[in-house]
Design an enzyme around this catalytic site. Structure first.
Site, PDB file in Angstrom:
ATOM      1  N   MET A   1       9.731  15.090  -8.736  1.00 26.12           N
ATOM      2  CA  MET A   1      10.114  15.910  -7.594  1.00 26.12           C
ATOM      3  C   MET A   1       9.234  15.558  -6.400  1.00 26.12           C
ATOM      4  O   MET A   1       8.025  15.391  -6.541  1.00 26.12           O
ATOM      5  CB  MET A   1       9.932  17.391  -7.957  1.00 26.12           C
ATOM      6  CG  MET A   1      10.260  18.353  -6.845  1.00 26.12           C
ATOM      7  SD  MET A   1       9.917  20.074  -7.333  1.00 26.12           S
ATOM      8  CE  MET A   1      11.279  20.376  -8.445  1.00 26.12           C
ATOM      9  N   CYS A   2       9.867  15.429  -5.230  1.00 32.43           N
ATOM     10  CA  CYS A   2       9.120  15.223  -3.988  1.00 32.43           C
ATOM     11  C   CYS A   2       9.594  16.282  -2.992  1.00 32.43           C
ATOM     12  O   CYS A   2       9.955  17.378  -3.387  1.00 32.43           O
ATOM     13  CB  CYS A   2       9.313  13.799  -3.469  1.00 32.43           C
ATOM     14  SG  CYS A   2      11.017  13.413  -3.009  1.00 32.43           S
ATOM     15  N   TYR A   3       9.601  15.964  -1.725  1.00 35.03           N
ATOM     16  CA  TYR A   3      10.022  16.919  -0.699  1.00 35.03           C
ATOM     17  C   TYR A   3      11.535  17.112  -0.677  1.00 35.03           C
ATOM     18  O   TYR A   3      12.033  18.218  -0.758  1.00 35.03           O
ATOM     19  CB  TYR A   3       9.564  16.457   0.697  1.00 35.03           C
ATOM     20  CG  TYR A   3       8.080  16.272   0.802  1.00 35.03           C
ATOM     21  CD1 TYR A   3       7.251  17.342   1.100  1.00 35.03           C
ATOM     22  CD2 TYR A   3       7.505  15.026   0.584  1.00 35.03           C
ATOM     23  CE1 TYR A   3       5.876  17.178   1.188  1.00 35.03           C
ATOM     24  CE2 TYR A   3       6.137  14.853   0.666  1.00 35.03           C
ATOM     25  CZ  TYR A   3       5.324  15.927   0.968  1.00 35.03           C
ATOM     26  OH  TYR A   3       3.971  15.759   1.038  1.00 35.03           O
TER      27      TYR A   3
ATOM     28  N   GLY B   1      13.809  14.403  -2.146  1.00 32.59           N
ATOM     29  CA  GLY B   1      14.501  13.537  -3.096  1.00 32.59           C
ATOM     30  C   GLY B   1      14.489  12.073  -2.724  1.00 32.59           C
ATOM     31  O   GLY B   1      15.201  11.271  -3.335  1.00 32.59           O
TER      32      GLY B   1
ATOM     33  N   PHE C   1      11.861  19.398  -3.841  1.00 25.78           N
ATOM     34  CA  PHE C   1      11.348  20.761  -3.917  1.00 25.78           C
ATOM     35  C   PHE C   1      12.075  21.684  -2.945  1.00 25.78           C
ATOM     36  O   PHE C   1      12.280  22.863  -3.234  1.00 25.78           O
ATOM     37  CB  PHE C   1       9.842  20.798  -3.643  1.00 25.78           C
ATOM     38  CG  PHE C   1       9.271  22.176  -3.769  1.00 25.78           C
ATOM     39  CD1 PHE C   1       9.041  22.734  -5.018  1.00 25.78           C
ATOM     40  CD2 PHE C   1       8.984  22.926  -2.643  1.00 25.78           C
ATOM     41  CE1 PHE C   1       8.538  24.025  -5.139  1.00 25.78           C
ATOM     42  CE2 PHE C   1       8.478  24.212  -2.748  1.00 25.78           C
ATOM     43  CZ  PHE C   1       8.258  24.761  -4.005  1.00 25.78           C
TER      44      PHE C   1
END
EC number: 2.8.1.1
Length: 108
Positions: A64-66, A68, A93
């Site tokens: 998971m990042c900011y 995708g 996220f």
């Protein structure tokens, strides 16, 4: 699996709830502390070795990042490190927090 697979937040949530996959969050420390999924491992360059030592390479990993985007290269990197199955969470996220606000915690 030679290429990571992109999954949506619903698929990620289901795997997170049933414990069938590890969840790593690659956002910066301030963002992670401000809010993250309970049980997510904060994966950074400094914590990579710890993660690799503590996790079974056969257990799927969700990244998971900011939003995708960054998670895609991190997912591919983890595959090259020997993990069998790695998934990038589309929407990151931001989508998770919007859809599952009850499943967000802070480090504060």
């Amino acid at each position: 699996m030679e290429q990571f697979e992109a999954i949506n937040v619903e698929q990620a949530y289901s795997r997170w709830k049933d414990g069938s996959a590890a969840l790593v969050d690659i956002r910066d420390p301030q963002s992670f502390e401000a809010g993250h999924t309970p049980g997510a491992f904060h994966l950074t360059n400094a914590s990579l070795q710890t993660f690799m030592q503590q996790n079974d390479f056969e257990r799927p990993v969700m990244v998971m990042c900011y939003h995708g985007n960054s998670s895609r290269s991190a997912a591919q990197y983890l595959l090259h490190q020997g993990f069998d199955a790695v998934y990038s969470i589309d929407g990151g996220f931001e989508a998770w927090a919007r859809q599952y606000p009850q499943d967000v915690e802070t480090s504060a």
